[in-house]
Enzyme design. Structure first.
Site, PDB file in Angstrom:
ATOM      1  N   CYS A 168     -14.812   7.059   2.486  1.00 46.23           N
ATOM      2  CA  CYS A 168     -15.833   7.130   3.533  1.00 46.23           C
ATOM      3  C   CYS A 168     -16.218   5.722   3.983  1.00 46.23           C
ATOM      4  O   CYS A 168     -16.417   4.835   3.152  1.00 46.23           O
ATOM      5  CB  CYS A 168     -17.074   7.860   3.029  1.00 46.23           C
ATOM      6  SG  CYS A 168     -18.396   7.882   4.243  1.00 46.23           S
ATOM      7  N   VAL A 199       0.837  -1.208   0.000  1.00 47.23           N
ATOM      8  CA  VAL A 199       0.000   0.000   0.000  1.00 47.23           C
ATOM      9  C   VAL A 199       0.872   1.258   0.000  1.00 47.23           C
ATOM     10  O   VAL A 199       0.346   2.367  -0.010  1.00 47.23           O
ATOM     11  CB  VAL A 199      -0.935  -0.008   1.233  1.00 47.23           C
ATOM     12  CG1 VAL A 199      -1.936  -1.156   1.143  1.00 47.23           C
ATOM     13  CG2 VAL A 199      -0.151  -0.053   2.544  1.00 47.23           C
ATOM     14  N   THR A 238       7.146 -11.790  -1.321  1.00 45.01           N
ATOM     15  CA  THR A 238       5.845 -12.096  -0.731  1.00 45.01           C
ATOM     16  C   THR A 238       5.793 -13.539  -0.214  1.00 45.01           C
ATOM     17  O   THR A 238       6.403 -14.428  -0.808  1.00 45.01           O
ATOM     18  CB  THR A 238       4.688 -11.872  -1.733  1.00 45.01           C
ATOM     19  OG1 THR A 238       3.451 -12.206  -1.100  1.00 45.01           O
ATOM     20  CG2 THR A 238       4.855 -12.703  -2.999  1.00 45.01           C
ATOM     21  N   HIS A 251      -4.171  -4.221  -2.875  1.00 45.29           N
ATOM     22  CA  HIS A 251      -4.605  -4.076  -1.475  1.00 45.29           C
ATOM     23  C   HIS A 251      -4.797  -2.605  -1.110  1.00 45.29           C
ATOM     24  O   HIS A 251      -4.845  -2.243   0.069  1.00 45.29           O
ATOM     25  CB  HIS A 251      -3.605  -4.741  -0.520  1.00 45.29           C
ATOM     26  CG  HIS A 251      -3.586  -6.223  -0.626  1.00 45.29           C
ATOM     27  ND1 HIS A 251      -2.566  -7.003  -0.130  1.00 45.29           N
ATOM     28  CD2 HIS A 251      -4.447  -7.100  -1.211  1.00 45.29           C
ATOM     29  CE1 HIS A 251      -2.810  -8.286  -0.402  1.00 45.29           C
ATOM     30  NE2 HIS A 251      -3.937  -8.367  -1.050  1.00 45.29           N
TER      31      HIS A 251
HETATM   32  N1  APR Z   1      13.847  -9.186  -0.376  1.00 41.47           N
HETATM   33  C1  APR Z   1      12.968 -10.127  -0.816  1.00 41.47           C
HETATM   34  N2  APR Z   1      12.083 -10.768  -0.012  1.00 41.47           N
HETATM   35  C2  APR Z   1      12.109 -10.442   1.294  1.00 41.47           C
HETATM   36  C3  APR Z   1      12.999  -9.479   1.834  1.00 41.47           C
HETATM   37  C4  APR Z   1      13.894  -8.842   0.934  1.00 41.47           C
HETATM   38  N3  APR Z   1      14.749  -7.925   1.347  1.00 41.47           N
HETATM   39  N4  APR Z   1      12.772  -9.374   3.182  1.00 41.47           N
HETATM   40  C5  APR Z   1      11.757 -10.254   3.457  1.00 41.47           C
HETATM   41  N5  APR Z   1      11.379 -10.890   2.336  1.00 41.47           N
HETATM   42  C6  APR Z   1      10.312 -11.867   2.174  1.00 41.47           C
HETATM   43  C7  APR Z   1      10.040 -12.711   3.404  1.00 41.47           C
HETATM   44  O1  APR Z   1      10.831 -13.892   3.369  1.00 41.47           O
HETATM   45  C8  APR Z   1       8.559 -13.023   3.243  1.00 41.47           C
HETATM   46  O2  APR Z   1       8.400 -14.216   2.476  1.00 41.47           O
HETATM   47  O3  APR Z   1       9.142 -11.118   1.960  1.00 41.47           O
HETATM   48  C9  APR Z   1       8.027 -11.849   2.435  1.00 41.47           C
HETATM   49  C10 APR Z   1       7.149 -10.872   3.221  1.00 41.47           C
HETATM   50  O4  APR Z   1       5.961 -11.536   3.491  1.00 41.47           O
HETATM   51  P1  APR Z   1       4.748 -10.839   4.289  1.00 41.47           P
HETATM   52  O5  APR Z   1       5.278 -10.118   5.441  1.00 41.47           O
HETATM   53  O6  APR Z   1       3.738 -11.907   4.505  1.00 41.47           O
HETATM   54  O7  APR Z   1       4.208  -9.754   3.272  1.00 41.47           O
HETATM   55  P2  APR Z   1       3.228  -9.962   2.006  1.00 41.47           P
HETATM   56  O8  APR Z   1       3.442 -11.293   1.370  1.00 41.47           O
HETATM   57  O9  APR Z   1       3.351  -8.775   1.153  1.00 41.47           O
HETATM   58  O10 APR Z   1       1.797  -9.948   2.745  1.00 41.47           O
HETATM   59  C11 APR Z   1       0.655 -10.014   1.949  1.00 41.47           C
HETATM   60  O11 APR Z   1      -0.797  -9.685   3.803  1.00 41.47           O
HETATM   61  O12 APR Z   1      -0.820  -8.622   5.788  1.00 41.47           O
HETATM   62  C12 APR Z   1      -1.386  -8.632   4.561  1.00 41.47           C
HETATM   63  O13 APR Z   1      -2.312  -6.899   3.277  1.00 41.47           O
HETATM   64  C13 APR Z   1      -1.118  -7.337   3.845  1.00 41.47           C
HETATM   65  O14 APR Z   1      -0.339  -6.974   1.577  1.00 41.47           O
HETATM   66  C14 APR Z   1      -0.130  -7.731   2.750  1.00 41.47           C
HETATM   67  C15 APR Z   1      -0.449  -9.184   2.533  1.00 41.47           C
END
Ligand code: APR
Length: 232
Positions: free
Chosen positions: A114, A88, A175, A106
């Protein structure tokens, strides 16, 4: 070349923005049910807004990193390109990627809408909770909370892009691929002889489907991948 990229919080980690589930991630210390659901907002809108305002400030103080810049470079090189980000924050846009090439599935933390009539505006007010100029209800952050539908128009943009043809290159970076639709879009996008590259220091449910798994940070791996693609 037709390219499809999906990013998550890991891509903004090296810009100083915490992830959600990784080390030091938001959900490690905070309860999403208390901060990122419509029920939480109804229960304590002040607590929710304070958290989003803190995150807005943190993003304001952050800069796009080499991963964001590499994705922009790839977008400028590819014949067709679409980025779907779960983030976001506005770091992809601040790295010069044009809005028509970005789907923030997202939502956008700098948007507000609103909580009753859906009226939308770009309002970065953080002193007090903004009220709807139309119906006077509380305005909420323009993000998708747990239990909420994904934005219809953005979904259509992804479907239209995927329907227009398979992709030679699909990159999924930073992700946990927690949500099934992330894996679904990545698999549907890849052409039978196309590449599906996962960039993540850790394995995810998507890893078994990837043609390449790059266990490096995004800011290190993505510039290398993009330079390779551009020179090949
Ligand atoms: N480079 C690449 N990957 C990385 C790095 C980095 N420097 N640092 C961490 N990671 C990886 C982690 O290993 C993990 O697999 O990024 C991932 C982050 O995962 P999440 O914290 O789960 O984030 P995300 O997948 O974007 O979450 C999805 O969940 O909480 C909701 O809406 C929120 O958009 C979010 C969604």
């Amino acid at each position: 070349m037709r390219v499809f990229v999906i990013t998550g919080a890991g891509v903004s980690a090296e810009s100083g923005i915490p992830t959600f589930r990784g080390k030091g991630g938001y959900w490690r210390n905070l309860d999403p049910a208390k901060l990122a659901t419509p029920e939480a907002f109804a229960r304590d809108p002040k607590l929710v807004w304070e958290w989003y305002c803190e995150r807005r400030q943190r993003i304001r103080n952050a800069q796009p990193n080499a991963a964001h810049e590499a994705i922009t470079k790839l977008a400028n090189h590819a014949a067709e390109f679409l980025l779907v980000t779960q983030n976001v924050d506005d770091l992809h846009a601040r790295a010069g990627l044009r809005a028509e090439k970005i789907v923030q599935i997202h939502g956008d933390i700098f948007g507000t809408r609103c909580s009753r009539c859906g009226f939308k505006e770009h309002n970065e007010e953080c002193e007090e909770i903004p009220r709807c100029p139309k119906c006077d209800a509380l305005m909420r952050p323009g993000v998708v909370w747990f239990g909420e539908q994904l934005p219809w128009n953005e979904l259509q943009r992804i479907e239209n892009y995927l329907d227009r043809g398979a992709c030679d290159l699909v990159i999924v970076a930073g992700t946990t691929a927690t949500f099934g639709y992330i894996i679904d879009w990545a698999l549907r996008a890849r052409a039978p002889n196309g590449e599906l590259i996962e960039v993540n220091p850790e394995a995810t449910p998507l890893s078994e489907f990837a043609t390449q798994r790059i266990r490096e940070s995004a800011a290190v791996a993505l510039p290398k991948i993009v330079d390779q693609v551009i020179t090949s």
